[in-house]
Design a protein around this motif. Structure first.
Motif, PDB file in Angstrom:
ATOM      1  N   PRO A 146      38.073  44.623  36.049  1.00 16.93           N
ATOM      2  CA  PRO A 146      39.295  43.852  35.766  1.00 16.93           C
ATOM      3  C   PRO A 146      40.370  44.619  35.010  1.00 16.93           C
ATOM      4  O   PRO A 146      41.550  44.269  35.116  1.00 16.93           O
ATOM      5  CB  PRO A 146      38.783  42.652  34.966  1.00 16.93           C
ATOM      6  CG  PRO A 146      37.412  43.011  34.511  1.00 16.93           C
ATOM      7  CD  PRO A 146      36.866  43.949  35.525  1.00 16.93           C
ATOM      8  N   ALA A 154      39.774  43.801  41.347  1.00 16.10           N
ATOM      9  CA  ALA A 154      40.256  43.058  40.177  1.00 16.10           C
ATOM     10  C   ALA A 154      39.127  42.316  39.493  1.00 16.10           C
ATOM     11  O   ALA A 154      39.220  41.999  38.298  1.00 16.10           O
ATOM     12  CB  ALA A 154      41.350  42.068  40.592  1.00 16.10           C
ATOM     13  N   HIS A 186      42.192  36.619  34.032  1.00 14.91           N
ATOM     14  CA  HIS A 186      43.103  37.458  34.808  1.00 14.91           C
ATOM     15  C   HIS A 186      44.559  37.286  34.367  1.00 14.91           C
ATOM     16  O   HIS A 186      45.339  38.241  34.400  1.00 14.91           O
ATOM     17  CB  HIS A 186      42.956  37.156  36.298  1.00 14.91           C
ATOM     18  CG  HIS A 186      41.743  37.756  36.906  1.00 14.91           C
ATOM     19  ND1 HIS A 186      41.327  37.494  38.204  1.00 14.91           N
ATOM     20  CD2 HIS A 186      40.824  38.627  36.404  1.00 14.91           C
ATOM     21  CE1 HIS A 186      40.219  38.171  38.462  1.00 14.91           C
ATOM     22  NE2 HIS A 186      39.896  38.860  37.385  1.00 14.91           N
ATOM     23  N   ILE A 214      45.215  41.981  45.432  1.00 16.90           N
ATOM     24  CA  ILE A 214      44.025  42.716  45.034  1.00 16.90           C
ATOM     25  C   ILE A 214      42.824  41.783  45.096  1.00 16.90           C
ATOM     26  O   ILE A 214      42.904  40.636  44.649  1.00 16.90           O
ATOM     27  CB  ILE A 214      44.172  43.276  43.607  1.00 16.90           C
ATOM     28  CG1 ILE A 214      45.508  44.011  43.448  1.00 16.90           C
ATOM     29  CG2 ILE A 214      43.016  44.205  43.266  1.00 16.90           C
ATOM     30  CD1 ILE A 214      45.755  45.089  44.456  1.00 16.90           C
ATOM     31  N   LEU A 252      43.328  45.620  36.992  1.00  8.54           N
ATOM     32  CA  LEU A 252      44.369  44.622  37.230  1.00  8.54           C
ATOM     33  C   LEU A 252      45.455  44.740  36.162  1.00  8.54           C
ATOM     34  O   LEU A 252      46.656  44.637  36.463  1.00  8.54           O
ATOM     35  CB  LEU A 252      43.752  43.223  37.231  1.00  8.54           C
ATOM     36  CG  LEU A 252      44.715  42.060  37.463  1.00  8.54           C
ATOM     37  CD1 LEU A 252      45.394  42.162  38.824  1.00  8.54           C
ATOM     38  CD2 LEU A 252      43.961  40.731  37.335  1.00  8.54           C
ATOM     39  N   VAL A 286      46.164  38.089  42.981  1.00  8.18           N
ATOM     40  CA  VAL A 286      44.710  38.265  42.996  1.00  8.18           C
ATOM     41  C   VAL A 286      44.144  37.340  44.053  1.00  8.18           C
ATOM     42  O   VAL A 286      44.398  36.134  44.047  1.00  8.18           O
ATOM     43  CB  VAL A 286      44.088  37.961  41.624  1.00  8.18           C
ATOM     44  CG1 VAL A 286      42.570  38.167  41.680  1.00  8.18           C
ATOM     45  CG2 VAL A 286      44.699  38.856  40.547  1.00  8.18           C
TER      46      VAL A 286
END
Length: 335
Positions: free
Chosen positions: A242, A238, A30, A234, A245, A15
């Protein structure tokens, strides 16, 4: 394939560092969505690392590993010292920003404008490499070029110069940048994507770890670009959506497993949120990163509304997140 920096697979999914977005709260979220992804901090200037509030700038949660510190700057000595500090704080990688085109960054002589000075970038990387422990790779995130630079051979020569200084990992935003006349947002959209340059670089320099960035927003994009490269990075997709992701992580690492439900993923964040609240962190600092989780879903707008309107109030806690989830469920049932 392995290199002296470790397995190339470590960069299979990552990310991007994004200013004002990929802070420690965002990265913890994340990590729940993408257990296998490599995470990056916002760009931090080397001088800020040396002289600033390190807990605020560098602090991170153990669950974030593997996590990389992205540095800005162009002074080899300062970057070396910041690299030492970052490694001491436990970062798994230190990345040099050679891609940001903002006016503020250019004024400080760092970011994308350094594409014009490969020898200086090499000096910076050499100093950082010398300062880093053997298990902490020094990497570079760059563009294809800047302004009138439209020559693949010039781009490859930049990579070769920096690689000779000790960098074995390059994350390439597959666009050039215009240093004048375009905003940072326009520089992410207007210069044409040249994915073929990144793939060609990997074919011609197979000993390097090469990951691609720029315009990758869907699982299909990721799966299309992954073959032949060591990784995909990404960016805004993302952040704004989200859940994508999570789908990317599943597609790349555990395709036989069904994706988890959005609500189930979110509830895994509760212990972290309550720990933050117990330390005096306002809910709004965490919840702002959650707003896009139900993007495009029935009730997604209500979820965002409940969170964004309620989180700034004093005393807002996890019960607000549950109210937002309940609003989503009611709207989904009605649909």
């Amino acid at each position: 394939m392995t290199t002296e920096t470790g397995p190339a697979g470590e960069w299979r999914l990552s990310v991007a560092p994004m200013m004002d977005w990929t802070d420690r709260h965002c990265r913890v979220f994340h990590r729940l969505l993408a257990p296998n992804a490599r995470l990056y901090t916002e760009m931090v200037h080397a001088q800020a690392v040396i002289h600033g509030d390190r807990e605020r700038l560098l602090g991170f949660d153990a669950v974030e590993h593997p996590v990389a510190l992205q540095l800005g700057g162009s002074d080899p000595a300062h970057l070396a010292e910041a690299t030492r500090i970052g490694a001491d704080w436990g970062y798994d990688e230190v990345n040099l920003n050679v891609g940001c085109p903002s006016d503020r960054v250019q004024a400080g002589r760092f970011g994308a404008c350094l594409m014009k000075e490969p020898a200086l970038v090499a000096d910076c990387v050499a100093a950082m490499h010398a300062a880093a422990p053997a298990n902490v790779p020094v990497t570079v995130k760059c563009r294809l070029g800047v302004d009138e630079m439209e020559d693949y051979d010039v781009f490859r020569a930049f990579v070769d110069t920096v690689a000779l200084a000790g960098c074995r990992v390059f994350v390439v935003h597959a666009r050039k940048a215009w240093l004048q006349g375009l905003s940072p947002k326009e520089n992410r959209e207007i210069p044409p994507l040249r994915y073929e340059w990144v793939h060609r670089l990997k074919r011609e320099r197979p000993d390097l770890v090469v990951a691609i960035n720029g315009g990758l927003a869907t699982v299909e994009d990721v799966l299309a670009q992954s073959p032949g490269l060591d990784g995909v990075m990404i960016g805004r997709a993302a952040y704004h959506e989200p859940y994508r992701l999570h789908l990317m992580d599943r597609a790349l690492f555990t395709p036989s497993q069904a994706p988890e439900e959005r609500a189930d993923l979110l509830r895994k964040l509760r212990p972290y949120v309550e720990d933050c609240l117990g330390r005096g962190v306002a809910l709004k600092h965490v919840s702002r990163h959650l707003l896009g989780l139900f993007h495009g879903q029935p009730g997604g707008r209500l979820f965002r509304q409940v969170l964004s309107e309620g989180a700034p109030h004093a005393g807002a806690g996890w019960e607000l997140v549950e109210r937002a989830l309940a609003a989503t469920t009611r709207r989904g049932a009605a649909a």
